[in-house]
Scaffold this motif. Structure first.
Motif, mmCIF file in Angstrom:
data_model
loop_
_atom_site.group_PDB
_atom_site.id
_atom_site.type_symbol
_atom_site.label_atom_id
_atom_site.label_comp_id
_atom_site.label_asym_id
_atom_site.label_seq_id
_atom_site.Cartn_x
_atom_site.Cartn_y
_atom_site.Cartn_z
ATOM 1 N N ALA A 10 0.976 -1.000 0.003
ATOM 2 C CA ALA A 10 0.160 0.085 0.037
ATOM 3 C C ALA A 10 0.737 1.266 -0.027
ATOM 4 O O ALA A 10 0.556 2.158 -0.672
ATOM 5 C CB ALA A 10 -1.035 0.083 1.153
ATOM 6 N N VAL A 11 1.964 1.446 0.868
ATOM 7 C CA VAL A 11 2.582 2.436 1.054
ATOM 8 C C VAL A 11 4.173 2.328 0.871
ATOM 9 O O VAL A 11 4.808 1.239 1.455
ATOM 10 C CB VAL A 11 2.465 3.145 2.205
ATOM 11 C CG1 VAL A 11 3.612 4.304 2.319
ATOM 12 C CG2 VAL A 11 1.119 3.730 2.452
ATOM 13 N N SER A 12 4.973 2.719 0.013
ATOM 14 C CA SER A 12 6.360 2.454 -0.287
ATOM 15 C C SER A 12 7.075 3.497 0.707
ATOM 16 O O SER A 12 6.770 4.663 0.600
ATOM 17 C CB SER A 12 6.545 2.684 -1.828
ATOM 18 O OG SER A 12 5.950 1.606 -2.546
ATOM 19 N N ALA A 13 8.292 2.774 0.959
ATOM 20 C CA ALA A 13 9.141 3.792 1.817
ATOM 21 C C ALA A 13 10.763 3.649 1.239
ATOM 22 O O ALA A 13 11.162 2.377 1.503
ATOM 23 C CB ALA A 13 8.891 3.533 3.327
ATOM 24 N N VAL A 14 11.468 4.643 1.187
ATOM 25 C CA VAL A 14 12.726 4.671 0.624
ATOM 26 C C VAL A 14 13.566 5.312 1.603
ATOM 27 O O VAL A 14 13.430 6.655 1.634
ATOM 28 C CB VAL A 14 13.139 4.908 -0.652
ATOM 29 C CG1 VAL A 14 14.501 4.486 -1.102
ATOM 30 C CG2 VAL A 14 12.214 4.106 -1.679
ATOM 31 N N PHE A 15 14.623 4.846 2.366
ATOM 32 C CA PHE A 15 15.574 5.658 3.156
ATOM 33 C C PHE A 15 17.069 5.601 2.874
ATOM 34 O O PHE A 15 17.263 4.409 2.376
ATOM 35 C CB PHE A 15 15.142 5.014 4.568
ATOM 36 C CG PHE A 15 16.276 5.694 5.927
ATOM 37 C CD1 PHE A 15 15.924 7.072 6.062
ATOM 38 C CD2 PHE A 15 17.224 5.040 6.426
ATOM 39 C CE1 PHE A 15 16.741 7.549 7.232
ATOM 40 C CE2 PHE A 15 18.088 5.764 7.442
ATOM 41 C CZ PHE A 15 17.707 7.099 7.631
ATOM 42 N N TYR A 16 17.467 6.598 2.509
ATOM 43 C CA TYR A 16 18.663 6.583 1.938
ATOM 44 C C TYR A 16 19.745 6.766 3.038
ATOM 45 O O TYR A 16 19.803 7.168 3.986
ATOM 46 C CB TYR A 16 18.862 8.131 0.928
ATOM 47 C CG TYR A 16 17.837 7.921 0.033
ATOM 48 C CD1 TYR A 16 18.075 6.766 -1.196
ATOM 49 C CD2 TYR A 16 16.835 8.651 -0.392
ATOM 50 C CE1 TYR A 16 17.273 6.902 -2.221
ATOM 51 C CE2 TYR A 16 15.783 8.713 -1.238
ATOM 52 C CZ TYR A 16 16.046 7.513 -2.439
ATOM 53 O OH TYR A 16 14.863 7.505 -3.284
ATOM 54 N N LEU A 17 21.059 6.207 2.531
ATOM 55 C CA LEU A 17 22.046 5.961 3.344
ATOM 56 C C LEU A 17 23.601 6.619 2.714
ATOM 57 O O LEU A 17 24.362 5.908 2.954
ATOM 58 C CB LEU A 17 22.277 4.542 3.398
ATOM 59 C CG LEU A 17 21.048 3.715 4.044
ATOM 60 C CD1 LEU A 17 21.663 2.311 4.161
ATOM 61 C CD2 LEU A 17 20.698 4.073 5.496
ATOM 62 N N ASN A 18 23.611 7.590 2.075
ATOM 63 C CA ASN A 18 24.509 7.992 1.129
ATOM 64 C C ASN A 18 25.095 9.499 1.634
ATOM 65 O O ASN A 18 24.690 10.272 1.144
ATOM 66 C CB ASN A 18 24.214 8.273 -0.403
ATOM 67 C CG ASN A 18 23.282 7.004 -0.977
ATOM 68 O OD1 ASN A 18 24.407 5.753 -1.027
ATOM 69 N ND2 ASN A 18 22.300 6.710 -1.102
ATOM 70 N N PRO A 19 25.962 9.186 2.725
ATOM 71 C CA PRO A 19 26.587 10.814 2.930
ATOM 72 C C PRO A 19 27.382 11.488 1.832
ATOM 73 O O PRO A 19 27.993 10.989 1.089
ATOM 74 C CB PRO A 19 27.473 10.402 4.163
ATOM 75 C CG PRO A 19 27.978 8.846 3.938
ATOM 76 C CD PRO A 19 26.720 8.321 3.120
ATOM 77 N N ASP A 20 27.084 12.874 1.931
ATOM 78 C CA ASP A 20 27.877 13.618 0.964
ATOM 79 C C ASP A 20 27.608 13.451 -0.372
ATOM 80 O O ASP A 20 28.439 13.443 -1.230
ATOM 81 C CB ASP A 20 29.276 13.670 1.371
ATOM 82 C CG ASP A 20 30.009 13.734 2.626
ATOM 83 O OD1 ASP A 20 29.226 14.812 3.382
ATOM 84 O OD2 ASP A 20 30.814 12.993 3.284
ATOM 85 N N TRP A 21 26.549 13.125 -0.814
ATOM 86 C CA TRP A 21 25.731 12.898 -2.124
ATOM 87 C C TRP A 21 25.833 14.357 -2.904
ATOM 88 O O TRP A 21 25.344 15.592 -2.256
ATOM 89 C CB TRP A 21 24.485 12.090 -2.114
ATOM 90 C CG TRP A 21 24.063 11.736 -3.416
ATOM 91 C CD1 TRP A 21 23.520 12.408 -4.410
ATOM 92 C CD2 TRP A 21 24.652 10.367 -3.874
ATOM 93 N NE1 TRP A 21 23.331 11.705 -5.548
ATOM 94 C CE2 TRP A 21 24.196 10.453 -5.292
ATOM 95 C CE3 TRP A 21 25.141 9.412 -3.538
ATOM 96 C CZ2 TRP A 21 24.203 9.311 -5.991
ATOM 97 C CZ3 TRP A 21 25.243 8.099 -4.170
ATOM 98 C CH2 TRP A 21 24.861 8.022 -5.425
ATOM 99 N N GLN A 22 26.299 14.445 -4.081
ATOM 100 C CA GLN A 22 26.388 15.738 -4.661
ATOM 101 C C GLN A 22 25.501 15.424 -5.912
ATOM 102 O O GLN A 22 25.474 14.467 -6.593
ATOM 103 C CB GLN A 22 27.917 15.924 -5.208
ATOM 104 C CG GLN A 22 29.045 15.981 -4.102
ATOM 105 C CD GLN A 22 28.669 17.066 -3.056
ATOM 106 O OE1 GLN A 22 28.246 18.223 -3.714
ATOM 107 N NE2 GLN A 22 28.619 16.835 -1.933
ATOM 108 N N PRO A 23 24.768 16.452 -6.448
ATOM 109 C CA PRO A 23 23.978 16.590 -7.611
ATOM 110 C C PRO A 23 24.535 15.820 -8.765
ATOM 111 O O PRO A 23 23.985 15.150 -9.592
ATOM 112 C CB PRO A 23 23.491 17.936 -7.714
ATOM 113 C CG PRO A 23 23.784 18.566 -6.456
ATOM 114 C CD PRO A 23 24.950 17.924 -5.837
#
Length: 207
Positions: free
Chosen positions: A135-148
């Motif tokens: 029903a509900v998706s959830a994404v938790f990100y683990l990437n420090p110092d990510w640059q565009p």
């Protein structure tokens, strides 16, 4: 140690889902927990415990790196202390969603997801055609110092025919309605880590 999520944060997620079908919260979990989860993911990848992800379900599952290129490991209770803390946070969110939106969510399932440089996941929906339990998706990100310029965004295809690119920055949580939000993972120039999961309800067609 028990970590709780501030009620105001849960309220923002609930309100966003009700109003627009998705929510992005930049700092869902403490930085220490985020870093511990990233280390846990890298450690398990180095030990060969993450395996190529498949598409489809049941007997129709197949590995197609031209569609999806991440490697995953499912989380179970007791896998690691940091994982248990994260699962407890998500159960708090599950309870808030049920309390305020009456979604009838019964469980949360998730896995580590590691995308090597250049890997991607083509546009898709998270709910299967023959199974409506997600029903509900959830994404938790683990990437420090990510640059565009490193890429790796999750691109949401919104109801108004626009798109929204969400960078995979450490500590941020993206939540959206599984049946209503097509999305894709764009390739990145560096390794991209996340915890990806779904809140599930009792399905009308449990197969």
């Amino acid at each position: 140690m028990t970590i709780s999520t501030h009620s105001a944060l849960l309220t923002r997620i609930v309100d966003d889902l009700a109003e627009q079908g998705w929510s992005l919260q930049p700092w869902f979990a403490p930085q220490t927990l985020t870093l511990e989860l990233a280390e846990e993911c890298r450690k398990r990848a180095a030990q060969g415990e993450l395996t190529p992800a498949s598409i489809g379900r049941g007997t129709g599952q197949e590995i197609r790196e031209g569609v999806r290129g991440d490697r995953i490991q499912w989380l179970d209770a007791g896998l690691a202390p940091a994982c248990d803390q994260y699962l407890a946070l998500m159960d708090g969110l599950r309870q808030a969603l049920n309390r305020e939106l009456y979604l009838g969510l019964e469980e949360y399932e998730c896995h580590f997801a590691l995308y090597p440089p250049g890997a991607f996941y083509q546009k898709h929906l998270d709910r299967f055609r023959d199974d409506d339990r997600r029903a509900v998706s959830a994404v938790f990100y683990l990437n420090p110092d990510w640059q565009p310029e490193q890429g790796g965004a999750l691109r949401l295809y919104l109801a108004d025919a626009t798109t929204r690119d969400v960078p995979p920055e450490a500590g941020s949580l993206l939540v959206f309605l599984s049946a209503d939000m097509p999305h894709e993972v764009l390739p990145a120039t560096r390794e991209r880590l996340s915890l990806t999961g779904w809140f599930r309800r009792r399905g009308d067609n449990p197969l």
